[in-house]
Design an enzyme around this catalytic site. Structure first.
Site, short mmCIF file in Angstrom:
data_model
loop_
_atom_site.label_atom_id
_atom_site.label_comp_id
_atom_site.label_asym_id
_atom_site.label_seq_id
_atom_site.Cartn_x
_atom_site.Cartn_y
_atom_site.Cartn_z
N LYS A 1 5.98 16.30 -7.16
CA LYS A 1 5.23 16.73 -8.37
C LYS A 1 4.27 17.99 -8.30
CE LYS A 1 4.71 12.51 -9.87
NZ LYS A 1 5.47 12.18 -8.78
N ARG B 1 4.88 7.59 -18.60
CA ARG B 1 5.80 6.18 -16.99
C ARG B 1 5.88 5.42 -17.42
NH1 ARG B 1 2.39 8.47 -12.27
NH2 ARG B 1 2.59 7.33 -10.60
N ARG C 1 0.93 12.38 4.01
CA ARG C 1 0.20 13.07 2.99
C ARG C 1 -1.04 13.42 3.21
NH1 ARG C 1 1.36 12.49 -2.99
NH2 ARG C 1 0.49 10.52 -2.97
N ARG D 1 -5.05 9.65 0.63
CA ARG D 1 -5.24 8.19 -0.33
C ARG D 1 -5.18 6.65 -0.11
NH1 ARG D 1 -1.04 10.45 -5.06
NH2 ARG D 1 -1.31 8.56 -5.05
N ARG E 1 4.39 0.10 -5.66
CA ARG E 1 5.00 1.97 -6.27
C ARG E 1 6.31 2.26 -7.12
NH1 ARG E 1 1.28 5.71 -2.58
NH2 ARG E 1 1.87 7.39 -4.81
#
Ligand code: AP5
Ligand code: ZN
Length: 213
Positions: free
Chosen positions: A13, A88, A127, A160, A171
């Protein structure tokens, strides 16, 4: 256009958002980015959100609806927007409909970043992000020119706190339980376009452009 991006953690996203934004000149509102900025600045909102975020759980609907409601008042968001990571929950989707009804406008498309869970751990643990711009990189799939450094500003990249295999599990659980029903909510309205989010970034961009053209 008024667009919603839905997909599990690591589905792409945040990677596709800037491209969509440049092509269609929309405002980009990412609740995760806004919450992380609030946590870093230790604002009252950030203090309330931090615990849930660190555990990979969703922050309360009231908090998130509040920040979106406020952010959507920006002049740049009047003609269109990309919502990345919101709504969400079905409650958030209903609240958004209320806000848009008042303005007499509607969501144009919901892009569903469909992808198998098994691919996501590698994407998440590799990431690296540039916090102030939200740009993200990947050690294997999208490496920066210099390791650990943002291509544009030369500033350091960070990982993160919730990008660990253990937090990813929570998650994903939140995604399946609380967010998949949101896809059904919009599918009933005929708004959902399914993307093949497991493909390389450029191919996903091409699919997005096809859907939006
Ligand atoms: P949020 O920041 O929204 O995180 P998320 O939904 O878990 O999504 P990610 O940002 O991890 O994934 P992405 O799809 O953007 O992936 P990306 O493009 O970076 O939310 C964080 C937390 O905030 C939540 O857990 C919750 O606590 C709270 N929160 C936020 N919104 C909320 C809400 N509405 N209600 C309640 N709580 C809320 O890609 C990932 C990596 O893969 C990158 O390294 C990238 O380079 C790479 N990559 C991307 N695309 C590809 C590709 N096609 N092929 C190969 N690699 C790729
Ligand atoms: Zn993101």
């Amino acid at each position: 256009k008024r667009l919603i991006l839905i997909g599990p953690p690591g589905s792409g996203k945040g990677t596709q958002s800037p491209i969509i934004k440049d092509d269609y000149c929309l405002c980009h509102l990412a609740t995760g980015d806004m919450l992380r900025a609030a946590v870093a600045a230790k604002t009252p909102l950030g203090v309330k959100a931090k615990e849930a975020m660190d555990k990979g759980e969703l922050v309360s609907d009231d908090l998130v609806v509040g920040i979106i409601d406020e952010a959507m008042k920006k002049p740049s968001c009047q003609k269109g927007f990309i919502l990345d990571g919101f709504p969400r929950t079905v409650v958030q989707a209903q609240k958004l409909d209320e806000v848009l009804d008042k303005q007499g406008v509607k969501v144009d498309k919901v892009l569903n970043f469909a992808i198998d869970d098994a691919i996501l751990e590698e994407r998440i643990t590799g990431r690296w992000i540039h916090p102030s711009s939200g740009r993200s990189y990947h050690t294997k799939f999208a490496p920066p020119k210099t390791p650990g450094v943002d291509d544009v500003t030369g500033e350091p990249l960070i990982q993160r706190k919730d990008d660990t295999a253990a937090v990813l599990k929570s998650r994903l659980e939140a995604f399946h339980k609380q967010t998949m029903p949101v896809i059904d909510y919009y599918a009933k309205k005929g708004l959902v376009a399914n993307l093949h989010a497991e493909k390389p970034p450029k191919e996903v961009t091409a699919e997005v452009q096809k859907v939006l053209s």
